[in-house]
Design a protein around this motif. Structure first.
Motif, mmCIF file in Angstrom:
data_model
loop_
_atom_site.group_PDB
_atom_site.id
_atom_site.type_symbol
_atom_site.label_atom_id
_atom_site.label_comp_id
_atom_site.label_asym_id
_atom_site.label_seq_id
_atom_site.Cartn_x
_atom_site.Cartn_y
_atom_site.Cartn_z
ATOM 1 N N MET A 1 23.749 -22.759 34.648
ATOM 2 C CA MET A 1 23.933 -23.931 35.506
ATOM 3 C C MET A 1 25.208 -24.654 35.112
ATOM 4 S SD MET A 1 21.017 -26.493 33.889
ATOM 5 C CE MET A 1 19.781 -25.205 33.688
ATOM 6 N N THR A 2 25.638 -25.544 35.942
ATOM 7 C CA THR A 2 26.812 -26.346 35.620
ATOM 8 C C THR A 2 26.400 -27.479 34.674
ATOM 9 O OG1 THR A 2 26.474 -27.890 37.455
ATOM 10 C CG2 THR A 2 27.770 -25.882 37.905
ATOM 11 N N TRP A 3 27.402 -28.060 34.027
ATOM 12 C CA TRP A 3 27.119 -29.200 33.150
ATOM 13 C C TRP A 3 26.497 -30.346 33.934
ATOM 14 C CZ3 TRP A 3 26.170 -31.070 28.592
ATOM 15 C CH2 TRP A 3 26.206 -32.450 28.414
ATOM 16 N N GLU A 4 26.981 -30.589 35.133
ATOM 17 C CA GLU A 4 26.467 -31.690 35.945
ATOM 18 C C GLU A 4 24.976 -31.512 36.237
ATOM 19 O OE1 GLU A 4 30.668 -31.675 35.923
ATOM 20 O OE2 GLU A 4 29.291 -30.050 36.516
ATOM 21 N N ASP A 5 24.571 -30.283 36.556
ATOM 22 C CA ASP A 5 23.147 -30.015 36.808
ATOM 23 C C ASP A 5 22.333 -30.190 35.530
ATOM 24 O OD1 ASP A 5 23.593 -29.487 39.461
ATOM 25 O OD2 ASP A 5 23.719 -27.316 39.209
ATOM 26 N N PHE A 6 22.880 -29.684 34.429
ATOM 27 C CA PHE A 6 22.199 -29.804 33.137
ATOM 28 C C PHE A 6 21.987 -31.268 32.772
ATOM 29 C CE2 PHE A 6 22.630 -30.477 28.554
ATOM 30 C CZ PHE A 6 21.607 -29.681 28.053
ATOM 31 N N ALA A 7 23.050 -32.071 32.861
ATOM 32 C CA ALA A 7 22.966 -33.488 32.486
ATOM 33 C C ALA A 7 21.976 -34.237 33.367
ATOM 34 C CB ALA A 7 24.351 -34.126 32.571
ATOM 35 N N ALA A 8 21.974 -33.933 34.664
ATOM 36 C CA ALA A 8 21.049 -34.605 35.582
ATOM 37 C C ALA A 8 19.603 -34.283 35.223
ATOM 38 C CB ALA A 8 21.337 -34.186 37.017
ATOM 39 N N LYS A 9 19.345 -33.038 34.849
ATOM 40 C CA LYS A 9 17.984 -32.642 34.475
ATOM 41 C C LYS A 9 17.553 -33.294 33.159
ATOM 42 C CE LYS A 9 18.081 -28.175 36.889
ATOM 43 N NZ LYS A 9 17.016 -28.475 37.857
ATOM 44 N N VAL A 10 18.493 -33.401 32.216
ATOM 45 C CA VAL A 10 18.180 -34.075 30.953
ATOM 46 C C VAL A 10 17.747 -35.512 31.213
ATOM 47 C CG1 VAL A 10 19.167 -35.002 28.812
ATOM 48 C CG2 VAL A 10 19.635 -32.642 29.470
ATOM 49 N N ARG A 11 18.498 -36.214 32.055
ATOM 50 C CA ARG A 11 18.181 -37.615 32.354
ATOM 51 C C ARG A 11 16.820 -37.737 33.045
ATOM 52 N NH1 ARG A 11 23.877 -37.614 33.290
ATOM 53 N NH2 ARG A 11 23.622 -37.319 35.542
ATOM 54 N N THR A 12 16.500 -36.778 33.889
ATOM 55 C CA THR A 12 15.199 -36.796 34.567
ATOM 56 C C THR A 12 14.070 -36.566 33.570
ATOM 57 O OG1 THR A 12 16.148 -35.991 36.637
ATOM 58 C CG2 THR A 12 13.783 -35.679 36.331
ATOM 59 N N HIS A 13 14.241 -35.585 32.690
ATOM 60 C CA HIS A 13 13.193 -35.260 31.722
ATOM 61 C C HIS A 13 12.985 -36.384 30.702
ATOM 62 C CE1 HIS A 13 12.865 -31.447 33.506
ATOM 63 N NE2 HIS A 13 13.776 -30.784 32.823
ATOM 64 N N GLN A 14 14.020 -37.179 30.464
ATOM 65 C CA GLN A 14 13.907 -38.235 29.447
ATOM 66 C C GLN A 14 13.309 -39.534 29.991
ATOM 67 O OE1 GLN A 14 14.201 -36.322 26.382
ATOM 68 N NE2 GLN A 14 14.527 -38.465 25.938
ATOM 69 N N ILE A 15 13.012 -39.589 31.272
ATOM 70 C CA ILE A 15 12.332 -40.773 31.811
ATOM 71 C C ILE A 15 10.968 -40.900 31.140
ATOM 72 C CG2 ILE A 15 11.296 -41.797 33.874
ATOM 73 C CD1 ILE A 15 13.466 -40.396 35.528
ATOM 74 N N GLY A 16 10.697 -42.065 30.574
ATOM 75 C CA GLY A 16 9.450 -42.273 29.850
ATOM 76 C C GLY A 16 9.559 -41.989 28.370
ATOM 77 N N PHE A 17 10.756 -41.593 27.910
ATOM 78 C CA PHE A 17 10.962 -41.275 26.494
ATOM 79 C C PHE A 17 12.156 -42.057 25.934
ATOM 80 C CE2 PHE A 17 8.502 -37.859 28.164
ATOM 81 C CZ PHE A 17 7.754 -37.338 27.115
ATOM 82 N N MET A 18 12.405 -43.244 26.496
ATOM 83 C CA MET A 18 13.606 -44.001 26.142
ATOM 84 C C MET A 18 13.295 -45.366 25.532
ATOM 85 S SD MET A 18 16.071 -41.916 27.083
ATOM 86 C CE MET A 18 17.546 -42.915 27.270
ATOM 87 N N GLY A 19 12.032 -45.655 25.268
ATOM 88 C CA GLY A 19 11.675 -46.942 24.684
ATOM 89 C C GLY A 19 11.683 -48.088 25.655
ATOM 90 N N GLU A 20 11.599 -47.790 26.947
ATOM 91 C CA GLU A 20 11.601 -48.839 27.969
ATOM 92 C C GLU A 20 10.250 -49.567 27.993
ATOM 93 O OE1 GLU A 20 14.149 -49.528 29.844
ATOM 94 O OE2 GLU A 20 15.460 -47.775 29.813
ATOM 95 N N PRO A 21 10.231 -50.826 28.426
ATOM 96 C CA PRO A 21 8.955 -51.540 28.575
ATOM 97 C C PRO A 21 8.040 -50.818 29.563
ATOM 98 C CG PRO A 21 10.803 -53.068 28.718
ATOM 99 C CD PRO A 21 11.384 -51.685 28.743
ATOM 100 N N LYS A 22 6.782 -50.809 29.257
ATOM 101 C CA LYS A 22 5.738 -50.289 30.148
ATOM 102 C C LYS A 22 5.855 -48.779 30.414
ATOM 103 C CE LYS A 22 4.003 -54.421 30.869
ATOM 104 N NZ LYS A 22 2.670 -54.822 30.339
ATOM 105 N N GLU A 23 6.590 -48.032 29.569
ATOM 106 C CA GLU A 23 6.708 -46.601 29.838
ATOM 107 C C GLU A 23 5.470 -45.833 29.380
ATOM 108 O OE1 GLU A 23 10.139 -45.106 27.826
ATOM 109 O OE2 GLU A 23 9.137 -44.903 25.899
ATOM 110 N N ILE A 24 4.668 -46.448 28.523
ATOM 111 C CA ILE A 24 3.409 -45.836 28.101
ATOM 112 C C ILE A 24 2.270 -46.526 28.829
ATOM 113 C CG2 ILE A 24 1.873 -45.368 26.158
ATOM 114 C CD1 ILE A 24 4.251 -45.332 24.329
ATOM 115 N N LYS A 25 1.368 -45.751 29.376
ATOM 116 C CA LYS A 25 0.256 -46.312 30.137
ATOM 117 C C LYS A 25 -0.585 -47.228 29.253
ATOM 118 C CE LYS A 25 -0.154 -42.360 33.281
ATOM 119 N NZ LYS A 25 -1.042 -41.269 33.759
ATOM 120 N N PRO A 26 -1.087 -48.345 29.793
ATOM 121 C CA PRO A 26 -1.927 -49.265 29.018
ATOM 122 C C PRO A 26 -3.103 -48.527 28.388
ATOM 123 C CG PRO A 26 -1.338 -50.238 31.120
ATOM 124 C CD PRO A 26 -0.867 -48.810 31.176
#
Length: 607
Positions: free
Chosen positions: A475-500
């Protein structure tokens, strides 16, 4: 005619003729080879000018564990790793919506004070286990256990005989006077056991199961405490249930985030390291790399080192008495966990990322080569060769050894816990914290950073990223980077990213985080807690908090799923090695307690 025929049969004449033919043939052949070589050389020159040059190299292992030298750029695709981070349209150094949340751990007004509930005939001694951060969880839970038992707590003992071999006592790492005074309204704490008849009281030693509920403490420990008056709980780490009443969870937070403060000497050195990183750049990333030989050996993963790696990591496994001597079998407290399929283990997200993979993830998340990186790590397996891909992506690479002199670090270098405390301070103060495993330091820092403003804490979604790393050349770097960002949603220490209600308490102290829009005007800071509720009879207080929160304390560990104990899709490198579900600690606690003391693996690699 006869003369001519005679001349032709003359040996000398015949040899000369053959020689002339050979020379002509050799000359033509040389000219042909020269022309071919020239054409080949021109082709190679043209190819080198047109083909993309490699950006970075990485050791990649195939299914058989053979090492292949590969490039992060490939001729077949446009996978070119950029030097700068891609703009994501938001500040990558802060969490979205973090300003709406704040830590709130003050005690409720009906939370009984220590002077009203402590039974003077009960003394609780705690012997912690493991490294610095594992012991920190034990200290935190020791205060809550003493509160549950209405007992006086003796300043906890630190483990000096474990894998870490640190002779430090509590007062050499933590400010003991602050610990006692800050918690004085919650639990009565003393430095040493009192004398009786001129002699120090001898404690009765016992153990409690992991994830022991308040009812468990009342049923198991309280009768012994009433009879013996002094009880020591040994191997005290994760010996308290995650499922507690909100009031007891807030007490945990008061201990961990306010009462436990490092000594002045550790704090001063830690702050020097932070200041030096700040002078280099306005923002910096701290990475807990955790790529030491013991961690890799325990993981059961294949990191591309072939037979040499298998032999080296296998020897480490053999040194652990509680492990089988076979490289493919790992035994934890009597349970054998198969790791004979390292590729399957990696597919299930149980392997730490290589340093190069961590670098690729960070670049895909928007961090460019100009970013300064502080790496908290012990001995990295493979040394500089292993670190080379990460350093090439992030040349501003720092450790405490590179930004402090040997003389400055001399008071700490002989003590693993004090060195770990320095890294803890820098990681806590960093703008972005990245963890490469889900051990004790990662969990505690994740929770602490949530409590103090939800500073970004990145934990790799190893299960999803594994597939990306394996297929990145397609894949291209652009596709790779976009997928990384998608997979890391919920793994970035954001508020409320873990279910109560989900997640392990120390990394998600949900009960201690409040929403600013719902701020209670009567909220009192932990340093100035007020406890107005009083009861006259100390001996009737043992069940008071259970009456207030029946639902919370009626939950047993058998009813709590592994997902609830360790977080949604959160890997647990301390107890799970393979793709199959492993038994949690409480499943085999009874068996383990009846056996002779075995070195518990959590002490070896989880900090």
């Amino acid at each position: 005619m006869k003369k001519k025929r005679k001349d032709q049969t003359n040996p000398i004449t015949f040899g000369a003729t053959i020689y002339r033919h050979h020379r002509r043939l050799h000359r033509h052949l040389f000219q042909l080879v020269s022309v071919f070589s020239a054409c080949l050389l021109l082709f190679l020159v043209a190819f080198s000018l047109l083909a993309p040059s490699p950006v970075i190299h990485h050791h990649h292992s195939n299914i058989n564990g053979d090492v292949e030298r590969e490039s992060y750029s490939d001729q077949k695709t446009a996978f070119h790793v950029p030097t700068s981070g891609v703009s994501l349209g938001r500040d990558i150094w802060s969490s979205v919506g973090s300003e709406l949340y704040y830590g709130c751990s003050n005690g409720a007004r009906n939370f009984m004070t220590s002077d009203m509930k402590t039974n003077p005939s009960r003394h609780l001694v705690i012997a912690t286990s493991g490294g610095l951060n594992q012991q920190r969880t034990g200290i935190t839970d020791a205060v809550v256990a003493a509160y549950i038992l209405n007992a006086t707590l003796v300043v906890p003992k630190l483990d000096q005989k474990s894998f870490w071999h640190d002779s430090s006592n509590f007062a050499e790492i933590f400010d003991v006077d602050r610990f006692i005074s800050f918690l004085s309204k919650d639990v009565h704490i003393i430095k040493e056991l009192p004398l009786k008849g001129g002699k120090v009281l001898t404690p009765h030693s016992m153990r409690v199961p992991r994830k022991c509920t308040p009812k468990c403490y009342l049923n198991r420990v309280l009768p012994v405490l009433n009879k013996r008056h002094v009880v020591q709980l040994s191997k005290f780490d994760y010996r308290l249930s995650n499922k507690l009443s909100k009031h007891l969870q807030k007490l945990r937070c008061r201990v961990n985030y306010h009462a436990l403060k490092f000594t002045d000497s550790i704090l001063e050195m830690g702050e020097k390291l932070v200041e030096r990183m700040r002078k280099k750049s306005n923002h910096f990333i701290a990475l807990h790399l955790r790529y030491e030989p013991d961690m890799l050996a325990f993981s059961g993963c294949d990191f591309g080192g072939g037979d040499k790696e298998k032999e080296e990591l296998g020897l480490i496994r053999k040194r652990w008495k509680s492990l089988h001597c076979h490289v493919t079998d790992i035994s934890v407290l009597g349970y054998v966990m198969q790791v004979s399929n390292p590729d399957k283990v990696r597919r299930n997200g149980r392997c730490p990322l290589t340093p190069g993979e961590v670098g690729l993830m960070l670049r895909a998340l928007g961090f460019g080569s100009d970013v300064h990186l502080y790496v908290a790590s012990g001995e990295v397996y493979g040394g500089e060769e292993t670190l080379a891909p990460l350093k090439e992506l992030f040349p501003n690479f720092h450790t405490k050894e590179t930004i402090a002199s040997k003389n400055e670090l001399a008071p700490f270098t002989s003590f693993s816990s004090r060195m770990a405390a320095l890294d803890f301070i820098v990681c806590d103060e960093s703008d972005v914290f990245v963890t490469n495993n889900n051990g004790n330091m990662a969990r505690i820092l994740a929770g602490r950073r949530r409590y103090f403003g939800h500073k970004p804490t990145i934990r790799p979604n190893a299960k999803k990223l594994y597939k990306l790393f394996m297929n990145r050349y397609n894949m291209t770097w652009e596709d790779f980077a976009a997928k990384v960002r998608t997979h890391q949603i919920g793994f970035m220490g954001e508020p409320k990213e873990i279910k109560p209600g989900k997640g392990e308490f120390h990394e998600n102290p949900e009960a201690c985080i409040c929403d600013a829009s719902d701020k209670n005007p009567n909220e009192i800071s932990p340093q100035n807690q007020s406890h107005s509720h009083k009861m006259d009879n100390n001996n009737n207080n043992d069940n008071s908090y259970i009456k207030e929160n029946k639902d919370s304390d009626d939950v047993t560990d058998e009813q709590i799923s592994e997902d609830e104990q360790f977080g949604f899709d959160y890997m647990d490198n301390e107890t799970a090695l393979g793709g199959k579900r492993q038994p949690n600690a409480t499943d085999f606690e009874t068996t383990a307690m009846n056996k002779s003391e075995q070195p518990e693996l959590e002490e070896l690699f989880s900090d």
